[in-house]
Structure formats: C-alpha cells, structure tokens
Design an enzyme around this catalytic site. Sequence first.
Site, PDB file in Angstrom:
ATOM      1  CG  HIS A 137      -2.390  -1.152   1.168  1.00  0.00           C
ATOM      2  ND1 HIS A 137      -1.902  -2.549   1.065  1.00  0.00           N
ATOM      3  CD2 HIS A 137      -2.950  -0.591   0.643  1.00  0.00           C
ATOM      4  CE1 HIS A 137      -2.969  -2.555   1.118  1.00  0.00           C
ATOM      5  NE2 HIS A 137      -4.007  -1.836   0.587  1.00  0.00           N
ATOM      6  N   GLY A 186      -1.074  -3.012  -5.958  1.00  0.00           N
ATOM      7  CA  GLY A 186      -1.835  -3.641  -5.306  1.00  0.00           C
ATOM      8  C   GLY A 186      -3.169  -3.226  -5.343  1.00  0.00           C
ATOM      9  CG  HIS A 187      -5.993  -0.762  -2.900  1.00  0.00           C
ATOM     10  ND1 HIS A 187      -6.875   0.356  -3.192  1.00  0.00           N
ATOM     11  CD2 HIS A 187      -6.610  -0.603  -1.703  1.00  0.00           C
ATOM     12  CE1 HIS A 187      -7.986   0.710  -2.777  1.00  0.00           C
ATOM     13  NE2 HIS A 187      -8.153  -0.504  -1.808  1.00  0.00           N
ATOM     14  CG  HIS A 248     -10.857  -4.991  -3.332  1.00  0.00           C
ATOM     15  ND1 HIS A 248     -11.398  -3.305  -3.064  1.00  0.00           N
ATOM     16  CD2 HIS A 248     -10.775  -5.705  -0.851  1.00  0.00           C
ATOM     17  CE1 HIS A 248     -11.440  -3.185  -1.886  1.00  0.00           C
ATOM     18  NE2 HIS A 248     -10.463  -4.201  -1.395  1.00  0.00           N
ATOM     19  CD  GLU A 300     -12.473  -5.756   1.955  1.00  0.00           C
ATOM     20  OE1 GLU A 300     -11.650  -4.642   1.325  1.00  0.00           O
ATOM     21  OE2 GLU A 300     -12.720  -5.553   3.299  1.00  0.00           O
ATOM     22  CD  GLU A 316     -14.937  -0.953   1.664  1.00  0.00           C
ATOM     23  OE1 GLU A 316     -13.493  -0.063   2.082  1.00  0.00           O
ATOM     24  OE2 GLU A 316     -14.603  -2.058   1.100  1.00  0.00           O
ATOM     25  CB  CYS A 318     -14.790   2.544   0.702  1.00  0.00           C
ATOM     26  SG  CYS A 318     -13.750   3.482   1.933  1.00  0.00           S
ATOM     27  CB  CYS A 384     -10.338   2.600   4.122  1.00  0.00           C
ATOM     28  SG  CYS A 384     -11.757   1.431   4.362  1.00  0.00           S
TER      29      CYS A 384
END
Length: 636
Positions: A137, A186-187, A248, A300, A316, A318, A384
């Site tokens: 991250h 990765g995110h 995700h 998720e 979620e 987010c 988050c």
Amino acid sequence: MDVSETNTPHSKLRPLPLRDVKITGGFWAQRQRLNHHVTLFDGYKKLEEAGNLGNLRRAAGMSDEPYRGPVFMDEDVYKWLEALSHEIGNSVDPELVGLADKTISLIAAAQQPDGYLNSYYQVMAPDQKWADLDHGHEMYCAGHLIQAAVAHHRATGGDSLLNIARRLADHINTIFGPGGRDGTCGHPEIEMALVELYRETGEKRYLELAQVLVDRRGQKRMVGLGPYGPEYHQDRVPVRDSHRVEGHAVRQLYLLSGVVDIYLETGERALLDAAMRLWHDAFTGKMYITGGFGSRYEGESFGEPYELPSDRCYCETCAAVGSAMWNWRMLLATGEARFADELERVLYNGFLSGYALDGRHYFYMNPLESREGAERPGWHSVACCPPNIMRQISTVGHYIATRTGPIETTESGIQIHQYISSTLRAGKGPIGLSEGTPRTLSLETDYPHDGRVRITVDSTDGAPWQLSLRIPAWCLGPQLSVNGEPVSPAAAAGYATIERTWRPGDVVELSLPMSPRWVQPNPRVDAVRGSVAIMRGPFVYCLEETDQPYVSNLLDVRVDTACTLQENWDDDLLGGVMLVRARGQLEKGAEWAEQLYAPLDEETPSGTELTLTAIPYYTWANRGSVAMRVWIPRAT
C-alpha cells in the site's frame, strides 16, 4: 478527489471550482455543518487515539512510541486532511486551519530526504521499501497524500503540503516511471491522484507516470489474497481488454476513476471504451438498488451478474465513494444524465447510510437486510471509510453544476446536475460583453425531500447561453417555467435545455413530482425474487422494526402492492424525514410452529392486515440495533 476545472481537454463538461460553488442551505448544508463542527474534530481525536498520528511522530523521530495498526495507517490521516482542506475552502475556520498546519508540519518532519514517506516502512521495515507492491500500500498511501496536497493548495494557495507531495511523487517516478522498475500498486488510487497533480502543477511527468502504472496492470503478476487471484488486485487482464468488473470492489472503482481521468487528459478512446463496457456490466447486473457495490464478504468483491443478496452483501462505504467518483468522471466525459442519475442514487443511499446522524459513527458495510440489527462503530480498526465520508461530504458541492465550452465564447452554457441550495459562479462571459460580467445563479430547494427547484439568474453578460437541467430518470411529468410562463424546452441526454438571452432577475422554476413508488427487481436477482422496494424521489426506503409495533419478526411481513402509498412529513423523527406507509400483511405463523418445511397447501391462509411504515434507508440504525429490510415480499 475532485476534478480540476482546467486542463481537461477531452471532457464534454467542465466542472466548476469548489471556490465558485457555495452550498447555502437545506439537506447537504446540514451535513456539511455537522462535518465541519463535529466530524472533522472527532476524526482528529480518533486519529490520535488509534495511533495514526503517533506513527508519523515515530517516523519523524519525535517519539519512541511503538508503531500501531496495519501498513496503511497513513492513508486515514491523508484522507482526513483532504477533507479538512476542502472544508477550509468551503468555510474558513481558524481551528481547522491550525489543525491542518500542525498535521502538515508533522508530515514534513516524517518525510525522508529522498522524498520517501510511509510511516510503517520507515519504522517497522526500512529495508523492505517497495518490496511488497501487492500488499504494501505504499503508492496507495502516497496517492491519498497527493490528493490532500492538491486540495490544500486549491483551498489555501499555500504550497507546504504540495511540495511534500511533489517530492514523494518525484521519488516514485525515479523508481517506477517510464523505463523504470516494472511494477504497480496492488491497491489502485495513485493513478487519479497523479493526474490531479499534473492538472495542478502542469508537470507532464505525473500524467505519464499515471499512464505507465495503468498500462502495467493485467499481467497476472500479483499474488492474490488467500484464495483470490490477480483479479483481487485488478491484475488479471489489461484495462483496455477488460469486459467485466471483478475482484475487490473499491480497487476496481478507484482504478476506473483514474482510467477516465487519463482519458480526459489524453483522449485515448480505448480507455473510455473500456470504462463504458465496465460501467454497463456494473450497473446492469451488479449494483444494489442503493447504489452499493460488493456482493461478497470474501475479498470485499463483486459477484456474478444478478448475485445480489440483501443480508450478506458487503456494499462497503468506500465503494460507494468510488462509484460517485467514477460516475462524476463519466458524466464529464460524456455529458449523459445516466451518470448523474447513478451519482445521485449512491449519494443519497449507499453512501449516506454509512454516516450516523450524530456525525460520530460509521458503517463499513451497508447491508439491505439485517435480521438482528447493527450499530455503527465510532471508528474501525481498518478506518478507511470514516475519513472517506468526511471528504465526500466536504466536496458534494462539486457535483452540482458544470459548464460547456470555453467561458470566453458565446457557446458556453451551464448544466445543473444535482439540486442543492447553493450559489454558483460560472466564470466571466465573453470579453467585450458587459465587461466580462460573471454568470451567477442561485438555487433554492428543499430537495431531496421536495421536488420544487427555483433558480435565479443573479448576473449575466448579455450574450445568449444555454441552461440545462437534469430530469431524473425516476421522475414522471416534470414541469418547467421561466418567469412564471410554462416552457417546453429541448430535451436531450436526460436534460431539459433553455437557450435565451438571460437577464438578471430571471427565474426558472422546475417541479419534479415525488410521489412514492414501488420498484421491482430483475427476476434474475434470485435473492429478492417476488419482492418489492419503496422509493420516493432519489431515496430508497426500508422497514425498521422500531416503526412496526405489531410485528415481532420482519421476516413475517408481506406488502400489498395494490394499495396506494401514503406519505407524511415528520419533523421530529430522524432529523426530519418523509415517512411512507403501505398496507401490509402479517403472515400466520402458527402452522409453521416447530416446522422448517411442509407440504404445499393450495389454500394458502391469508394473514393479518396491518399498516407498514417505511423510512429513508440512510436513516436506519440511528435508534438502536433493530431489524431492517429494504426488499419486502409481495402479499399473495
């Protein structure tokens, strides 16, 4: 998080800068006041208690307290700081300015001489920087810092945080830029942040780095999480070849926001085409009626088309923010009202349900059915969502209006997408016309509770221009008038457009009927087949156990869709809401005592009639932990 009003050469619509939009009253003004006076201050307290700020102090050598939390703790500070910066731009507050300055000084002290900045790796694993791109991250946190810096610079004109962000972005570029190390995060998140940094600074290397990071996706190099493969990290298929949203949900939606940002700057049609395909896949088979995304707890993640369970969905908060950002960018790219419609849906439902009415509690997941109820925590171990809520509320004014064309030409116009009481300034008119008088409008409305909207032209330049008003897809029979005279304007792409030479004092009145209505799901949504939901205007409604005094279990309730839905306003309930009532049935349960299954009885016994009371979905779980459901089976 917002999109700059400049340097978007391939957008059909151009956003107004936040400084030229002021929310003046009504629904969102209440929430911005709560965010300003309660949520942001409470957020700072929570960041201190959870260790986020302490981690940065440790990285800066200002304390010896142990590191606390997961690797991505810095992101919460940066999202909170972005929200704080936007709110300073909305309404200057010396206390908020002081908190911003204090936090920026801490971040500056933590940054290393080469520009690197991540408290986890500086404190816990200094020899592992950039070693775990899949799960580390580092770029993700950097992206949130960059967005906070851009927001702070736009709000204050100061470059203290922007300089930190540029040093970090330049550090990343030296390692992962064109010709550099072949890897990406990765995110996804940094992609849209880098585009916004390019817009703010004019430095093309940031746009080029964003392009490179997007181009590297789809090589199946990333290790998934547990049983999840590279789709978890958005690495299964190259962006331009993708045909379905997967993995995700938040990562997918953030990536697509960045992809559309790159299109807006470069005009590469393949990127917009991919975004269009994925939007169709998401919004025709994988979206909840609330605008939420994420059918599965596992990963998720998105599920298969029509896999939309009500009680086990993830949805979620987010992901709701990600959907809003993506739809906003799609609207700018195309000018099509369907994107503004879905932006509205998620704002008033899937997003807002994550935020308690007291401004201090938050949902991470937003189910559409809860058998035993739920309570919003005051914070989360993975926090988050709370600061994401803060920055979304602080920037909601950004979604109200846009303009078309260079403002210095007579072809420019103003489009209203979201109906919020506000004042709007759309730059100055053509040079030589009334000395470049700005075009300014005032919106007055009780939307979303009431569909009447009054728009006053406060100033204009003497040139003809178009005013376009979105007609929501849910609305039947809208009415429009100018200075009291009914008009039938041109309609295209979901907008009613009036073109004329406007005068100061001209008044446009729009009426959007808001009768409550039944909504049914696609029959392929097996989880809610035979059920209906209630909507009124943009709001999705739900039944909450508290409002059904004669019902011991909401699973026993059926609703009679032949009845006419009734509505009445309750000023004292849940901050003021429109209640909707329907005729329902309470199933006879005696026959099922101690039985889980039984032979089919052709003579199905009728139930006891009763009145059901529905409240807006976003208000549930504010009166204790009680059962709730959105989808209600139809009475036979």
